[in-house]
Design a protein around this motif. Structure first.
Motif, PDB file in Angstrom:
ATOM      1  N   PHE A  54       8.391  -6.832   7.081  1.00  0.00           N
ATOM      2  CA  PHE A  54       8.597  -8.569   5.379  1.00  0.00           C
ATOM      3  C   PHE A  54       9.893  -7.685   5.727  1.00  0.00           C
ATOM      4  O   PHE A  54      10.827  -6.638   6.109  1.00  0.00           O
ATOM      5  N   ALA A  55      10.734  -9.042   4.718  1.00  0.00           N
ATOM      6  CA  ALA A  55      12.272  -8.252   4.472  1.00  0.00           C
ATOM      7  C   ALA A  55      11.727  -8.992   2.495  1.00  0.00           C
ATOM      8  O   ALA A  55      11.395  -9.756   2.374  1.00  0.00           O
ATOM      9  N   SER A  65      15.175  -4.856   0.874  1.00  0.00           N
ATOM     10  CA  SER A  65      14.292  -3.991   1.924  1.00  0.00           C
ATOM     11  C   SER A  65      13.907  -4.532   2.685  1.00  0.00           C
ATOM     12  O   SER A  65      13.901  -5.885   2.836  1.00  0.00           O
ATOM     13  N   THR A  66      13.840  -3.507   3.860  1.00  0.00           N
ATOM     14  CA  THR A  66      12.054  -3.968   4.841  1.00  0.00           C
ATOM     15  C   THR A  66      11.796  -3.564   5.193  1.00  0.00           C
ATOM     16  O   THR A  66      11.556  -2.033   4.623  1.00  0.00           O
ATOM     17  N   GLY A  67      10.620  -3.896   5.982  1.00  0.00           N
ATOM     18  CA  GLY A  67       9.781  -2.243   6.635  1.00  0.00           C
ATOM     19  C   GLY A  67       8.505  -3.237   6.591  1.00  0.00           C
ATOM     20  O   GLY A  67       8.040  -4.241   7.846  1.00  0.00           O
ATOM     21  N   TYR A  68       6.990  -2.997   5.955  1.00  0.00           N
ATOM     22  CA  TYR A  68       5.571  -3.131   6.781  1.00  0.00           C
ATOM     23  C   TYR A  68       4.769  -3.118   5.369  1.00  0.00           C
ATOM     24  O   TYR A  68       4.811  -3.159   4.550  1.00  0.00           O
ATOM     25  N   VAL A  69       4.073  -4.859   5.658  1.00  0.00           N
ATOM     26  CA  VAL A  69       3.021  -5.408   4.458  1.00  0.00           C
ATOM     27  C   VAL A  69       1.906  -5.123   5.181  1.00  0.00           C
ATOM     28  O   VAL A  69       1.166  -5.596   5.885  1.00  0.00           O
ATOM     29  N   THR A  80       7.901   1.437   2.539  1.00  0.00           N
ATOM     30  CA  THR A  80       9.840   0.824   3.083  1.00  0.00           C
ATOM     31  C   THR A  80      10.472   2.105   3.067  1.00  0.00           C
ATOM     32  O   THR A  80       9.508   3.789   2.750  1.00  0.00           O
ATOM     33  N   ASN A  81      11.511   2.247   3.118  1.00  0.00           N
ATOM     34  CA  ASN A  81      12.271   3.954   2.502  1.00  0.00           C
ATOM     35  C   ASN A  81      12.170   3.929   1.589  1.00  0.00           C
ATOM     36  O   ASN A  81      12.280   2.100   0.474  1.00  0.00           O
ATOM     37  N   GLU A  82      12.699   5.042   0.643  1.00  0.00           N
ATOM     38  CA  GLU A  82      12.816   5.520  -0.312  1.00  0.00           C
ATOM     39  C   GLU A  82      13.869   4.992  -1.134  1.00  0.00           C
ATOM     40  O   GLU A  82      13.661   3.947  -2.708  1.00  0.00           O
ATOM     41  N   ASP A  83      14.854   4.718  -0.614  1.00  0.00           N
ATOM     42  CA  ASP A  83      16.327   4.121  -1.242  1.00  0.00           C
ATOM     43  C   ASP A  83      16.178   2.139  -1.353  1.00  0.00           C
ATOM     44  O   ASP A  83      15.489   1.976  -2.575  1.00  0.00           O
ATOM     45  N   ILE A 226      20.491  -8.196  10.105  1.00  0.00           N
ATOM     46  CA  ILE A 226      19.830  -7.195  10.615  1.00  0.00           C
ATOM     47  C   ILE A 226      18.465  -7.248  11.876  1.00  0.00           C
ATOM     48  O   ILE A 226      17.522  -6.303  11.684  1.00  0.00           O
ATOM     49  N   ASN A 227      18.567  -8.360  12.139  1.00  0.00           N
ATOM     50  CA  ASN A 227      16.613  -8.770  13.342  1.00  0.00           C
ATOM     51  C   ASN A 227      15.845  -8.719  12.807  1.00  0.00           C
ATOM     52  O   ASN A 227      14.548  -8.938  13.516  1.00  0.00           O
ATOM     53  N   VAL A 228      15.709  -8.972  11.130  1.00  0.00           N
ATOM     54  CA  VAL A 228      14.402  -9.217  10.776  1.00  0.00           C
ATOM     55  C   VAL A 228      13.243 -10.506  11.603  1.00  0.00           C
ATOM     56  O   VAL A 228      12.447  -9.998  11.676  1.00  0.00           O
ATOM     57  N   GLN A 229      14.033 -11.658  12.116  1.00  0.00           N
ATOM     58  CA  GLN A 229      13.392 -12.514  12.664  1.00  0.00           C
ATOM     59  C   GLN A 229      13.055 -12.290  14.195  1.00  0.00           C
ATOM     60  O   GLN A 229      11.835 -12.656  14.723  1.00  0.00           O
TER      61      GLN A 229
END
Length: 348
Positions: A54-55, A65-69, A80-83, A226-229
């Motif tokens: 996700f973004a 942020s990006t990461g997993y849901v 996601t990451n802390e920052d 940043i290539n999320v797609q």
């Protein structure tokens, strides 16, 4: 935990403790509907057996942020990451006061690990995971891969969740309660599993071009930059969400000219996110982008930079602050091209 010279030196069976992971939970009567209006993937189609990339964007379509849901029991989890997570948490709570949803930093509830797929297949690790999840569920995730719709196979129990990570080095991400973490930690202490620090998983993510935002890069890039797609982390046919108009225009009007690329340098090189990268153009050099993520191993440094999306693996680059170090981008492990959409046809 031990250091490692390079990713190529990793054993086939290993685990990484994800010390930089931040886990945000949403729980309550309107958790689904609220998060549906916040992130780039369709929460209404997120089943109990899947996780997704996700973004989370601001109203200008720039990525917080990006990461997993994924889901765990009655909660929705953003991993996601802390920052980046601290920014997303603040923004989610800012608007969440108008919905029946509790939004928490739930990082302390879970211990997070990346376990290589070969390690999961060993008798000891498989037995430990089968005690936390059912044996059939563990078998299901072992047989999984990334389907066309971008969903990642996931299992869960009262002890936590485990889902397939579609990284170049295949494995699973496991989020466990204290009892579950004790079982994994006992395997590490018995030296059944080689254990590595967060920077090893950072390098794996960079090799896989799974970009994270941090520092000044928070709210700087539209997700497609940043290539999320390419990770199936954007559902263009879902309803409105924060930044949706900009993300959609970038998609359907072909306005995006940027993309993320990974690089590998020999040696432990002193570079940091935000450093500039130059590209050779004939006899000259020109600044073409900035470094986004860095992971330094003992004898190898990995980084992601955001560059023009027509960059090729034959384009020579160098560090702007250390022009003696030159490098070529790695070939992307996926396609950043997008197929024509039926949505365009419907709007004509």
């Amino acid at each position: 935990m031990t250091s490692i010279a390079s990713l190529q030196s990793l054993p086939s069976e290993f685990v990484v403790k994800l010390s930089n992971a931040m886990i945000i939970s949403l729980e309550g009567e309107q958790a689904d509907s609220y998060l549906q209006g916040q992130i780039t993937v369709n929460i209404n189609k997120l089943t109990e057996n899947t996780a997704r990339h996700f973004a989370h964007c601001d109203n200008k379509g720039k990525t917080w942020s990006t990461g997993y849901v994924t889901r765990h029991q009655n909660k929705l989890l953003l991993v996601t990451n802390e920052d980046a997570g601290s920014h997303s948490l603040a923004q989610l709570n800012k608007y969440g006061v108008f919905s029946k949803v509790d939004i928490l930093d739930d990082t302390q509830t879970y211990s997070a690990y990346f376990i290589s797929l070969d390690a999961v297949k060993t008798n000891e690790v498989k037995a430990a995971l089968s005690q936390l999840f059912s044996e059939n569920e563990v078998e299901r995730i072992l047989e999984s891969d990334t389907p066309d719709n971008g969903s990642l196979e996931k299992v869960e129990s009262e002890h936590g969740v485990a889902y397939f990570a579609n990284t170049s080095c295949k494995g699973i991400i496991v989020l466990l309660d204290d009892n579950g973490a004790k079982q994994i930690n006992s395997l590490i202490e018995a030296q059944t599993l080689s254990c590595y620090p967060q920077t090893v998983f950072d390098a794996i993510q960079i090799q896989s071009v799974h970009a994270l935002v941090q520092g000044d890069a928070v709210a700087e890039y539209v997700p497609q930059m940043i290539n999320v797609q390419a990770l199936n982390g954007i559902d263009f046919d879902k309803g409105c969400y924060m930044g949706q108009e900009v993300v959609a225009r970038t998609r359907f009007l072909g306005k995006n000219k940027r993309a993320a690329y990974s690089f590998k340098l020999e040696g432990n090189v002193d570079i940091k996110p935000g450093d500039a990268l130059e590209k050779q153009l004939g006899e000259n050099w020109r600044i073409v982008g900035k470094i986004l993520n860095v992971a330094s191993l003992d004898n190898e440094t990995w980084f992601i930079a955001v560059l023009n999306n027509d960059t090729t693996s034959e384009d020579l680059h160098r560090l702007a602050d250390n022009n003696a170090i030159t490098c070529y981008p790695n070939t992307l492990p996926y396609s950043i091209e997008q197929k024509a959409s039926n949505i365009v046809k419907k709007r004509r």
